[in-house]
Write a protein that holds these residues in place. Structure first.
Motif, mmCIF file in Angstrom:
data_model
loop_
_atom_site.group_PDB
_atom_site.id
_atom_site.type_symbol
_atom_site.label_atom_id
_atom_site.label_comp_id
_atom_site.label_asym_id
_atom_site.label_seq_id
_atom_site.Cartn_x
_atom_site.Cartn_y
_atom_site.Cartn_z
ATOM 1 N N ILE A 255 69.387 -3.376 -2.256
ATOM 2 C CA ILE A 255 70.195 -2.708 -3.293
ATOM 3 C C ILE A 255 71.471 -2.143 -2.684
ATOM 4 C CG2 ILE A 255 70.285 -0.751 -4.868
ATOM 5 C CD1 ILE A 255 67.285 -1.216 -5.403
ATOM 6 N N GLU A 256 71.314 -1.449 -1.522
ATOM 7 C CA GLU A 256 72.489 -0.885 -0.859
ATOM 8 C C GLU A 256 73.457 -1.986 -0.457
ATOM 9 O OE1 GLU A 256 73.439 2.135 -0.534
ATOM 10 O OE2 GLU A 256 71.650 3.000 -1.469
ATOM 11 N N SER A 257 72.906 -3.099 0.015
ATOM 12 C CA SER A 257 73.747 -4.217 0.421
ATOM 13 C C SER A 257 74.510 -4.784 -0.775
ATOM 14 C CB SER A 257 72.870 -5.314 1.061
ATOM 15 O OG SER A 257 73.680 -6.440 1.383
ATOM 16 N N ARG A 258 73.788 -4.919 -1.907
ATOM 17 C CA ARG A 258 74.444 -5.444 -3.104
ATOM 18 C C ARG A 258 75.501 -4.462 -3.637
ATOM 19 N NH1 ARG A 258 69.698 -8.388 -6.693
ATOM 20 N NH2 ARG A 258 69.215 -10.021 -5.160
ATOM 21 N N ARG A 259 75.171 -3.159 -3.550
ATOM 22 C CA ARG A 259 76.144 -2.150 -3.994
ATOM 23 C C ARG A 259 77.418 -2.224 -3.147
ATOM 24 N NH1 ARG A 259 73.174 2.126 -3.736
ATOM 25 N NH2 ARG A 259 72.682 2.268 -5.957
ATOM 26 N N ALA A 260 77.256 -2.361 -1.842
ATOM 27 C CA ALA A 260 78.418 -2.466 -0.947
ATOM 28 C C ALA A 260 79.221 -3.731 -1.256
ATOM 29 C CB ALA A 260 77.959 -2.468 0.504
ATOM 30 N N LEU A 261 78.495 -4.811 -1.528
ATOM 31 C CA LEU A 261 79.175 -6.064 -1.861
ATOM 32 C C LEU A 261 79.956 -5.938 -3.174
ATOM 33 C CD1 LEU A 261 79.580 -9.008 -0.995
ATOM 34 C CD2 LEU A 261 77.567 -9.607 -2.359
ATOM 35 N N ALA A 262 79.347 -5.257 -4.167
ATOM 36 C CA ALA A 262 80.024 -5.057 -5.457
ATOM 37 C C ALA A 262 81.263 -4.179 -5.293
ATOM 38 C CB ALA A 262 79.048 -4.431 -6.455
ATOM 39 N N ASP B 120 83.086 -3.861 -2.560
ATOM 40 C CA ASP B 120 84.102 -4.667 -1.876
ATOM 41 C C ASP B 120 84.770 -5.639 -2.861
ATOM 42 O OD1 ASP B 120 83.552 -3.402 0.460
ATOM 43 O OD2 ASP B 120 82.219 -4.968 1.240
ATOM 44 N N PHE B 121 83.950 -6.205 -3.755
ATOM 45 C CA PHE B 121 84.489 -7.122 -4.760
ATOM 46 C C PHE B 121 85.459 -6.389 -5.695
ATOM 47 C CE2 PHE B 121 84.419 -9.316 -8.827
ATOM 48 C CZ PHE B 121 84.623 -10.640 -8.452
ATOM 49 N N ALA B 122 85.087 -5.172 -6.089
ATOM 50 C CA ALA B 122 85.937 -4.387 -6.997
ATOM 51 C C ALA B 122 87.273 -4.051 -6.349
ATOM 52 C CB ALA B 122 85.217 -3.109 -7.414
ATOM 53 N N VAL B 123 87.242 -3.787 -5.039
ATOM 54 C CA VAL B 123 88.482 -3.461 -4.336
ATOM 55 C C VAL B 123 89.454 -4.636 -4.370
ATOM 56 C CG1 VAL B 123 89.454 -2.972 -2.058
ATOM 57 C CG2 VAL B 123 87.449 -1.722 -2.848
ATOM 58 N N ASP B 124 88.930 -5.827 -4.229
ATOM 59 C CA ASP B 124 89.791 -7.017 -4.139
ATOM 60 C C ASP B 124 90.102 -7.658 -5.487
ATOM 61 O OD1 ASP B 124 89.924 -6.814 -1.399
ATOM 62 O OD2 ASP B 124 88.157 -8.083 -1.065
#
Length: 320
Positions: free
Chosen positions: A1-8, A10-14
């Motif tokens: 979950i934490e990994s997916r949250r971090a990925l989301a 990062d996606f939002a930033v870009d």
């Protein structure tokens, strides 16, 4: 979950705009000439960055997401550029009504806005046409006001209508100052290089504005100058000299304004026509002035004494 949250995240930033960015782009009243603010241009730059990221995403297996996000960003960009166009038109209208007094902040914002609109050539051309129309109407009102009511600390130009040289000179001087001011305004708003490529053809914003804006004053200027020429070529004493001075004054301003405008502009063509009218008026005035001396008797008289064979005094004075 934490990994997916971090990925989301990062996606939002870009690939996502923040709420503040969206609010800055949408706005709530800048179309009436209010300040766009630095946040608007930051948000617009952010949209361009995201569009670039989406283009890179299209080369991966996430092509569908890239296309969907590109569509959203394009929608935001179109709305922002339409808002820019409305703001530029409103600002230029207000500046025209306020005799082009522009603050440093407005100058910077106007320059940024026009630079951003260059990326949308069709919208840029539409913006130039709207600016031209508003300034065309404003210039006509200002010219009529200068003629009939005057300005702050200046008398109406028509107060000197009884003095042909002063009247014509004041009108032409006003036009010259207006052309110089309009060119300075265009350089501030659209930059020294105002040429953009639209459908394979070059479009010069400054030249387009200068050529069309001054169509407004051509007719009232021509009518009044022709009235001055008619009065100068009449039978009034000193009409020849007045016609001669006007025949030299008009070419001077034609050359002066021709350097600021294109030779194909309506104002330049109008001044060319007035120059020809001035030459004709001078020739008619000379002919009318000389005709009355043909009626003088050149026969010597005994009473004249030593000057019996000299030309009559009236003839000598007229020739001089």
């Amino acid at each position: 979950i934490e990994s997916r949250r971090a990925l989301a995240n990062d996606f939002a930033v870009d690939f996502q705009l923040t709420k503040s960015h969206v609010e800055a782009l949408v706005g709530d009243g800048a179309d009436d000439g209010g300040d766009l603010g630095a946040a608007f241009f930051q948000a617009l730059d952010r949209v361009k960055v995201i569009q670039g990221n989406c283009a890179k995403l299209n080369d991966t297996d996430q092509r569908r997401a890239g296309l969907e996000l590109m569509d959203v960003m394009t929608s935001y960009a179109e709305s922002a550029h339409e808002r820019l166009c409305k703001w530029v038109v409103a600002k230029c209208r207000r500046l025209a009504e306020e005799d082009d007094f522009i603050s440093e902040a407005d100058e910077k914002t106007l320059t940024k806005s026009v630079d951003a609109l260059r990326l949308r050539p069709t919208l840029f051309k539409h913006c130039v046409e709207e600016v031209t129309r508003t300034r065309h109407n404003a210039l006509f009102r200002r010219f009529i006001t200068a003629l009939t009511r005057g300005g702050a600390g200046t008398k109406p130009i028509e107060v000197h209508a009884h003095d042909p040289m002063r009247y014509a000179s004041d009108m032409l001087s006003w036009v010259h100052q207006a052309v110089a001011s309009e060119k300075d305004f265009c350089n501030v708003a659209f930059g020294e290089n105002s040429v953009v490529d639209i459908d394979g053809e070059s479009f010069d914003a400054t030249l387009s504005i200068l050529q069309k804006v001054f169509d407004a004053i051509c007719r009232p200027l021509k009518v009044r100058v022709e009235q001055v020429l008619m009065s100068a070529s009449g039978g009034a004493e000193g009409g020849v000299m007045t016609a001669y001075k006007l025949a030299n004054l008009l070419p001077f301003y034609r050359t002066l304004l021709g350097d600021l405008l294109n030779e194909n502009s309506t104002l330049t063509k109008t001044l060319n026509e007035l120059c020809l009218s001035a030459k004709t008026s001078f020739a008619d005035s000379v002919a009318r002035h000389g005709s009355k001396y043909r009626k003088l008797s050149l026969a010597p008289t005994v009473l004249a004494g030593d000057d019996a064979f000299a030309p009559p005094h009236a003839l000598r004075e007229g020739v001089a």
